[in-house]
Design a protein around this motif. Structure first.
Motif, PDB file in Angstrom:
ATOM      1  N   GLY A  54     -27.063   2.869 -13.351  1.00 43.83           N
ATOM      2  CA  GLY A  54     -28.022   3.946 -13.167  1.00 43.83           C
ATOM      3  C   GLY A  54     -28.830   3.859 -11.897  1.00 43.83           C
ATOM      4  N   SER A  55     -29.167   2.657 -11.468  1.00 42.17           N
ATOM      5  CA  SER A  55     -29.995   2.507 -10.279  1.00 42.17           C
ATOM      6  C   SER A  55     -29.186   2.389  -8.994  1.00 42.17           C
ATOM      7  CB  SER A  55     -30.896   1.283 -10.439  1.00 42.17           C
ATOM      8  OG  SER A  55     -30.098   0.126 -10.607  1.00 42.17           O
ATOM      9  N   THR A  56     -27.878   2.544  -9.087  1.00 40.58           N
ATOM     10  CA  THR A  56     -27.028   2.487  -7.895  1.00 40.58           C
ATOM     11  C   THR A  56     -26.594   3.900  -7.513  1.00 40.58           C
ATOM     12  OG1 THR A  56     -24.984   2.261  -9.170  1.00 40.58           O
ATOM     13  CG2 THR A  56     -26.165   0.227  -8.636  1.00 40.58           C
ATOM     14  N   ASP A  57     -25.853   3.987  -6.439  1.00 39.86           N
ATOM     15  CA  ASP A  57     -25.338   5.297  -6.020  1.00 39.86           C
ATOM     16  C   ASP A  57     -24.362   5.881  -7.032  1.00 39.86           C
ATOM     17  OD1 ASP A  57     -26.827   5.308  -3.727  1.00 39.86           O
ATOM     18  OD2 ASP A  57     -25.256   4.371  -2.505  1.00 39.86           O
ATOM     19  N   ILE A  58     -23.698   5.035  -7.805  1.00 40.61           N
ATOM     20  CA  ILE A  58     -22.765   5.500  -8.825  1.00 40.61           C
ATOM     21  C   ILE A  58     -23.514   6.230  -9.938  1.00 40.61           C
ATOM     22  CG2 ILE A  58     -21.065   4.733 -10.543  1.00 40.61           C
ATOM     23  CD1 ILE A  58     -20.469   2.377  -8.701  1.00 40.61           C
ATOM     24  N   GLY A  59     -24.777   5.890 -10.152  1.00 37.61           N
ATOM     25  CA  GLY A  59     -25.585   6.506 -11.198  1.00 37.61           C
ATOM     26  C   GLY A  59     -25.746   8.005 -11.048  1.00 37.61           C
ATOM     27  N   THR A  60     -25.625   8.519  -9.823  1.00 40.56           N
ATOM     28  CA  THR A  60     -25.737   9.970  -9.639  1.00 40.56           C
ATOM     29  C   THR A  60     -24.553  10.710 -10.243  1.00 40.56           C
ATOM     30  OG1 THR A  60     -24.708   9.846  -7.453  1.00 40.56           O
ATOM     31  CG2 THR A  60     -27.101   9.751  -7.545  1.00 40.56           C
ATOM     32  N   TYR A  61     -23.467   9.984 -10.494  1.00 38.81           N
ATOM     33  CA  TYR A  61     -22.277  10.617 -11.064  1.00 38.81           C
ATOM     34  C   TYR A  61     -22.062  10.257 -12.533  1.00 38.81           C
ATOM     35  CZ  TYR A  61     -21.533  11.492  -6.189  1.00 38.81           C
ATOM     36  OH  TYR A  61     -21.716  11.900  -4.891  1.00 38.81           O
ATOM     37  N   LEU A  62     -22.982   9.526 -13.131  1.00 38.33           N
ATOM     38  CA  LEU A  62     -22.930   9.231 -14.564  1.00 38.33           C
ATOM     39  C   LEU A  62     -23.870  10.185 -15.286  1.00 38.33           C
ATOM     40  CD1 LEU A  62     -23.004   5.345 -14.684  1.00 38.33           C
ATOM     41  CD2 LEU A  62     -21.128   6.821 -15.322  1.00 38.33           C
ATOM     42  N   PRO A  63     -23.351  11.071 -16.106  1.00 40.26           N
ATOM     43  CA  PRO A  63     -24.217  12.057 -16.762  1.00 40.26           C
ATOM     44  C   PRO A  63     -25.291  11.437 -17.640  1.00 40.26           C
ATOM     45  CG  PRO A  63     -21.915  12.653 -17.011  1.00 40.26           C
ATOM     46  CD  PRO A  63     -21.944  11.296 -16.406  1.00 40.26           C
ATOM     47  N   TRP A  64     -25.083  10.219 -18.113  1.00 43.06           N
ATOM     48  CA  TRP A  64     -26.040   9.589 -19.017  1.00 43.06           C
ATOM     49  C   TRP A  64     -27.222   8.973 -18.271  1.00 43.06           C
ATOM     50  CZ3 TRP A  64     -20.787   9.103 -19.215  1.00 43.06           C
ATOM     51  CH2 TRP A  64     -20.175   9.820 -20.253  1.00 43.06           C
ATOM     52  N   SER A  65     -27.118   8.813 -16.963  1.00 43.30           N
ATOM     53  CA  SER A  65     -28.234   8.268 -16.196  1.00 43.30           C
ATOM     54  C   SER A  65     -28.940   9.338 -15.372  1.00 43.30           C
ATOM     55  CB  SER A  65     -27.759   7.138 -15.290  1.00 43.30           C
ATOM     56  OG  SER A  65     -26.814   7.612 -14.361  1.00 43.30           O
ATOM     57  N   VAL A  66     -28.403  10.538 -15.329  1.00 39.45           N
ATOM     58  CA  VAL A  66     -29.000  11.612 -14.529  1.00 39.45           C
ATOM     59  C   VAL A  66     -30.396  12.003 -15.014  1.00 39.45           C
ATOM     60  CG1 VAL A  66     -28.737  14.050 -13.885  1.00 39.45           C
ATOM     61  CG2 VAL A  66     -26.834  12.478 -13.619  1.00 39.45           C
ATOM     62  N   PRO A  67     -30.685  12.113 -16.321  1.00 35.23           N
ATOM     63  CA  PRO A  67     -32.052  12.474 -16.718  1.00 35.23           C
ATOM     64  C   PRO A  67     -33.106  11.485 -16.234  1.00 35.23           C
ATOM     65  CG  PRO A  67     -30.576  12.804 -18.548  1.00 35.23           C
ATOM     66  CD  PRO A  67     -29.789  12.116 -17.476  1.00 35.23           C
TER      67      PRO A  67
END
Length: 110
Positions: A54-67
């Motif tokens: 979630g706190s990495t750049d990959i987190g922007t593409y994980l729907p569960w970490s976007v909120p």
């Protein structure tokens, strides 16, 4: 804080009812069907993915970490959310809705 309080109250109420109804001894002794293990496993896996990435750049593409990243963006965010992030949240939500409706329609006929 409210989540901890809410889950604590809900858990204590559930176990309290099991104790007062004298069904506590069978609570953990009865077998669990396989339909409950998959959703619990999926929820746990997505939670772990959101926490790890979630706190990495990959987190922007994980729907569960976007909120969480969206709330963080109201302050000082280390990286902005892309339009793709919101589209993936919509896409996963729509897929979950359609899958649930199909499951309920097939389940009612059994």
């Amino acid at each position: 804080m409210f989540g901890l309080l809410g889950f604590g109250l809900m858990t204590s109420w559930t176990f309290g009812r099991e104790y007062s109804d004298r069904t506590l001894k069978a609570l953990l002794g009865l077998p669990i069907s396989r339909g409950y293990l998959m959703p619990i496993g999926f929820a746990f896996t997505t939670l772990m993915l959101a926490l790890v990435f979630g706190s990495t750049d990959i987190g922007t593409y994980l729907p569960w970490s976007v909120p969480a990243l969206h709330l963080k963006e109201s302050g000082v965010a280390s990286f902005p959310l892309a339009d793709t992030s919101y589209f993936l949240v919509f896409l996963i939500g729509l897929a979950g809705f359609i899958w649930t409706v199909k499951w309920l329609l097939n389940r009612e006929h059994r």
